[in-house]
Design an enzyme around this catalytic site. Structure first.
Site, mmCIF file in Angstrom:
data_model
loop_
_atom_site.group_PDB
_atom_site.id
_atom_site.type_symbol
_atom_site.label_atom_id
_atom_site.label_comp_id
_atom_site.label_asym_id
_atom_site.label_seq_id
_atom_site.Cartn_x
_atom_site.Cartn_y
_atom_site.Cartn_z
ATOM 1 N N TYR A 264 -1.872 -0.950 10.966
ATOM 2 C CA TYR A 264 -2.162 -1.572 9.671
ATOM 3 C C TYR A 264 -1.011 -1.312 8.689
ATOM 4 C CZ TYR A 264 -3.779 -1.664 4.851
ATOM 5 O OH TYR A 264 -3.859 -1.877 3.496
ATOM 6 N N LYS B 81 2.164 -3.681 6.674
ATOM 7 C CA LYS B 81 2.588 -3.675 5.255
ATOM 8 C C LYS B 81 4.105 -3.471 5.159
ATOM 9 C CE LYS B 81 -1.477 -4.261 3.426
ATOM 10 N NZ LYS B 81 -1.816 -5.602 2.945
ATOM 11 N N SER C 213 0.831 -1.197 0.000
ATOM 12 C CA SER C 213 0.000 0.000 0.000
ATOM 13 C C SER C 213 0.867 1.248 0.000
ATOM 14 C CB SER C 213 -0.862 -0.028 1.267
ATOM 15 O OG SER C 213 -1.416 1.239 1.515
ATOM 16 N N ALA C 214 0.297 2.328 -0.500
ATOM 17 C CA ALA C 214 0.966 3.632 -0.455
ATOM 18 C C ALA C 214 1.239 4.050 0.985
ATOM 19 C CB ALA C 214 0.093 4.678 -1.136
#
Ligand code: NAD
Ligand code: UDP
Length: 337
Positions: free
Chosen positions: A149, A153, A124-125
């Site tokens: 979260y 990642k 994710s970015a």
């Protein structure tokens, strides 16, 4: 290519399964249904006329994923499975670290055992944290995610890089998604959040069908042209195609590759409201609220690397995505039942 799709009944996974089947791949799905419905399988079949094999397993169970890997012997894995609600991850960090990390480590263990050496990971970015500049490029610093979260990642990216170093035959693609929105044009697949949506697009579609009174715009004092936050919204169909292109790349044995998947274009919250109104003819009432803690002003991708190395580019714009998101919401006012 026979591909195991973890989290394949979720929002992005299900669209990707459809694209894989349409591109002539064989897709096998594993999902624990913690954030998806079995009915999605019927819908995938409704669109493609193919019913992929499905295993309801939890990837935190090593024996279960090992059994599936032994039985199916896929050539590649696309790993979507994971928990993704930012706010919930702040309240329940252990649940996020446990689920997202353990499931990935078990998956890698099972892949190694049966020599499945291609993996595409849904990153994710968010791994870029608070951007020092935009657009973001793949070489920008990673490692200061603003919530648990996002940290999962970052950690999973590191795990995959370390495992790839120790197992050079392993091909790893880290795909850093920007903001996926939209749905399948049939209205059969789309974003189906539980409870009050956290993300912009599903909130707007719920306002559009009268389920919510107005959109809460989180702040209009950012240093952006209209003061509202800017993001890179990518149609989920484009994102799904990015995975098909990535599988082709992995077949060339590239080792580790990293790509931003976005559109390269930033859109503000108010521009999204206007795009939605243009696409659907439905007026979206909104009220300006204070900024949401943890939000950044501006975030969008430079996608030149994916264009050059994957031959992939987003084709749809936010008006297309608004139309498809609304179509899904209208046809599924209470989500997928
Ligand atoms: P989703 O919640 O719709 O799909 C994830 C699926 O994984 C769900 O069907 C869920 O039931 C399943 N799952 C979760 N934990 C599992 C486990 N332990 N074992 C088996 N199945 C499990 O989410 P999505 O929007 O489709 O996102 C897919 C991936 O892309 C996620 O990893 C997410 O973090 C990542 N991502 C999403 C976005 C976004 O805005 N949607 C942005 C960037 C990255
Ligand atoms: N946003 C908003 N109201 C909402 C949800 C989101 O104004 O109900 C804004 C948010 O502040 C951000 C943008 O919309 O500027 C995208 O938010 P989203 O949660 O969808 O994605 P993320 O912040 O994770 O990129």
């Amino acid at each position: 290519m026979k591909t195991l799709v973890t989290g394949g009944l979720g929002f992005i996974g299900s669209e990707t399964v459809v694209k894989l089947i349409e591109a002539g791949h064989e897709a096998v799905i594993v999902d624990n249904l913690s954030n998806s419905k079995l009915a999605v399988l019927d819908r995938i079949e409704g669109i493609t006329n193919v019913r992929p094999r499905f295993y309801k397993i939890d990837l935190c169970n090593l024996d279960a994923i090992t059994d599936v890997m032994e039985k199916e012997r896929p050539e590649a894995v696309i790993h979507f499975a994971g928990l993704k609600a930012v706010g919930e991850s702040v309240e329940k960090p252990l649940m996020y670290y446990h689920n997202n990390l353990l499931s990935t480590m078990n998956l890698l263990d099972a892949m190694r055992k049966f020599d499945c050496h291609n993996i595409v990971f849904s990153s994710s970015a968010t791994v870029y944290g608070v951007p020092e500049h935009v657009p973001l490029v793949e070489t920008d610093p990673v490692g200061h995610a603003t919530n648990p979260y996002g940290e999962t990642k970052v950690m999973i990216e590191h795990i995959l890089m370390d495992v790839q170093k120790s197992w050079p035959e392993l091909n790893v693609a880290l795909l850093r998604y920007f903001n996926p929105i939209g749905g399948h044009p049939s209205g059969l697949l789309g974003e189906d959040p539980n409870g009050i949506p956290n993300n912009l697009m599903p909130y707007i579609t719920q306002v559009a069908i009268g389920k919510r009174d107005h959109l809460r715009v989180w702040g209009n004092t950012y240093p952006t042209p209209d003061g509202t936050g800017i993001r890179d919204y990518i149609h989920v169909l484009d994102l799904a195609e990015g995975h098909v292109a990535t599988l082709k790349k992995l077949a060339q044995n590239p080792g580790l590759v990293i790509y931003n998947l976005g559109t390269g274009k930033g859109t503000s919250v108010l521009e999204m409201v206007h795009a939605f109104e243009k696409a659907t003819g439905v007026k979206i009432p909104y009220i300006i609220y204070p900024v949401r803690p943890g939000d950044v002003a501006e975030n969008y991708a430079n996608c030149d690397k994916a264009a050059k190395e994957l031959g992939w580019k987003a084709k749809f714009d936010v008006v297309d995505a608004c139309r498809d998101a609304y179509n899904f919401q209208k046809k599924n006012p209470n989500g997928i039942e």
